[in-house]
Motif scaffolding. Structure first.
Motif, short mmCIF file in Angstrom:
data_model
loop_
_atom_site.label_atom_id
_atom_site.label_comp_id
_atom_site.label_asym_id
_atom_site.label_seq_id
_atom_site.Cartn_x
_atom_site.Cartn_y
_atom_site.Cartn_z
N PHE A 80 0.81 -1.21 0.00
CA PHE A 80 0.00 0.00 0.00
C PHE A 80 0.85 1.26 0.00
N ALA A 81 2.16 1.12 -0.16
CA ALA A 81 3.02 2.30 -0.18
C ALA A 81 2.74 3.16 -1.41
N LYS A 82 2.50 2.52 -2.56
CA LYS A 82 2.28 3.29 -3.79
C LYS A 82 1.04 4.17 -3.72
N PRO A 83 -0.13 3.66 -3.31
CA PRO A 83 -1.30 4.56 -3.21
C PRO A 83 -1.05 5.73 -2.27
N ASN A 84 -0.40 5.47 -1.15
CA ASN A 84 -0.12 6.55 -0.22
C ASN A 84 0.80 7.59 -0.84
N SER A 85 1.80 7.11 -1.58
CA SER A 85 2.73 8.02 -2.23
C SER A 85 2.03 8.82 -3.33
N LEU A 86 1.19 8.13 -4.11
CA LEU A 86 0.46 8.82 -5.17
C LEU A 86 -0.49 9.85 -4.60
N LYS A 87 -1.15 9.50 -3.51
CA LYS A 87 -2.09 10.44 -2.89
C LYS A 87 -1.37 11.69 -2.43
N SER A 88 -0.21 11.51 -1.83
CA SER A 88 0.57 12.65 -1.37
C SER A 88 1.02 13.53 -2.53
N SER A 89 1.48 12.89 -3.61
CA SER A 89 2.00 13.66 -4.74
C SER A 89 0.88 14.40 -5.47
N THR A 90 -0.29 13.77 -5.63
CA THR A 90 -1.39 14.45 -6.31
C THR A 90 -1.94 15.59 -5.46
N TYR A 91 -1.93 15.41 -4.14
CA TYR A 91 -2.38 16.49 -3.26
C TYR A 91 -1.46 17.70 -3.39
N ASP A 92 -0.15 17.45 -3.40
CA ASP A 92 0.80 18.54 -3.55
C ASP A 92 0.69 19.19 -4.93
N ALA A 93 0.55 18.36 -5.96
CA ALA A 93 0.48 18.88 -7.32
C ALA A 93 -0.78 19.72 -7.53
N ALA A 94 -1.88 19.31 -6.90
CA ALA A 94 -3.13 20.06 -7.04
C ALA A 94 -2.98 21.49 -6.55
N GLN A 95 -2.15 21.69 -5.53
CA GLN A 95 -1.97 23.04 -4.99
C GLN A 95 -1.19 23.94 -5.95
N ARG A 96 -0.53 23.33 -6.94
CA ARG A 96 0.19 24.11 -7.95
C ARG A 96 -0.62 24.30 -9.22
N ASN A 97 -1.81 23.69 -9.27
CA ASN A 97 -2.69 23.84 -10.42
C ASN A 97 -3.10 25.31 -10.56
N PRO A 98 -3.06 25.88 -11.78
CA PRO A 98 -3.39 27.30 -11.95
C PRO A 98 -4.76 27.69 -11.39
N GLU A 99 -5.77 26.83 -11.57
CA GLU A 99 -7.09 27.15 -11.06
C GLU A 99 -7.10 27.18 -9.54
N VAL A 100 -6.37 26.26 -8.93
CA VAL A 100 -6.29 26.23 -7.47
C VAL A 100 -5.48 27.42 -6.95
N VAL A 101 -4.39 27.73 -7.63
CA VAL A 101 -3.58 28.89 -7.24
C VAL A 101 -4.44 30.16 -7.28
N ASP A 102 -5.25 30.29 -8.33
CA ASP A 102 -6.14 31.44 -8.41
C ASP A 102 -7.18 31.40 -7.30
N GLY A 103 -7.66 30.19 -6.98
CA GLY A 103 -8.60 30.04 -5.88
C GLY A 103 -7.99 30.44 -4.55
N PHE A 104 -6.73 30.07 -4.35
CA PHE A 104 -6.02 30.50 -3.13
C PHE A 104 -5.92 32.02 -3.08
N ARG A 105 -5.64 32.62 -4.22
CA ARG A 105 -5.51 34.07 -4.26
C ARG A 105 -6.83 34.74 -3.86
N ARG A 106 -7.94 34.23 -4.40
CA ARG A 106 -9.24 34.81 -4.07
C ARG A 106 -9.61 34.55 -2.61
N TRP A 107 -9.29 33.34 -2.13
CA TRP A 107 -9.53 33.02 -0.72
C TRP A 107 -8.70 33.94 0.18
N SER A 108 -7.44 34.16 -0.17
CA SER A 108 -6.55 35.00 0.63
C SER A 108 -7.08 36.43 0.67
#
Length: 203
Positions: A80-108
């Protein structure tokens, strides 16, 4: 205090998102809100029972648990190491997504209107003023109010929906890129269920 029920799942994945939780617990809800109450009830009962056992009985119980686990996982092992690793990496990558970055800006910007200077909900949740608070201790009025503003700004900017969609797309790509692994994981899970049914039916 709000009712605890099983509809509240995966709390805090996107930070605090429920007004009731923010109002009562700030950024650190108690453990019994992070999993179904039935799970905690079973685990607590097991721990109480184990604590009352003498040492030889406790060691015997541990051997029984290991034997039961061996029977359940017979021909059903999967890492189960791979799913945990993938989950962590996709969570981190999502925060760099342009739409999410813009969402953070509006939230901030929304939070700034309330005197809160944070670049993202992650930063707000990691504020040392409450991240270091002892688990189970009562949150300060400042923490609870900040958490409530956080939730309100998430709702106002639709941030959680945007964040969720970005992460879901990344997870789907990760699943497709690791199709063979997930096929093996599914097969192992099916074998585990077959083992469980055989044990329940008995000899």
């Amino acid at each position: 205090m709000p009712d605890v029920d099983d509809k509240w799942r995966n709390r805090l994945h996107y930070g605090v998102i429920e007004p009731e939780v923010a109002q009562w617990y700030g950024y650190r809800p108690p453990a019994d809100l992070l999993a179904p109450a039935a799970v905690h009830k079973v685990v607590d009962a097991m721990r109480r029972r184990d604590a009352q056992l003498p040492q030889d009985a406790s060691e015997s119980a541990e051997r029984c648990r290991q034997q039961a686990n061996d029977q359940l996982t017979r021909n059903a092992t999967a890492g189960f190491a791979k799913p945990n690793s993938l989950k962590s990496s996709t969570y981190d990558a999502a925060q760099r997504n342009p739409e999410v970055v813009d969402g953070f800006r509006r939230w901030s910007a929304c939070m700034k209107e309330h005197g809160r200077l944070y670049r993202s909900p992650v930063e707000a949740g990691d504020d040392s003023r409450w991240s270091a608070r002892a688990e189970g201790s009562r949150p300060s009025d400042g923490e609870r109010q900040t958490a409530q503003d956080d939730v309100m700004c998430k709702e106002k900017t639709n941030l959680v929906a945007v964040w969720f969609r970005a992460e879901k797309r990344l997870e789907q790509k990760a699943i497709e890129a690791n199709a063979s692994y997930f096929a093996k994981l599914k097969a192992a899970n099916n074998q585990y269920l077959r083992n469980s049914r055989e044990i329940i039916r008995g000899p």
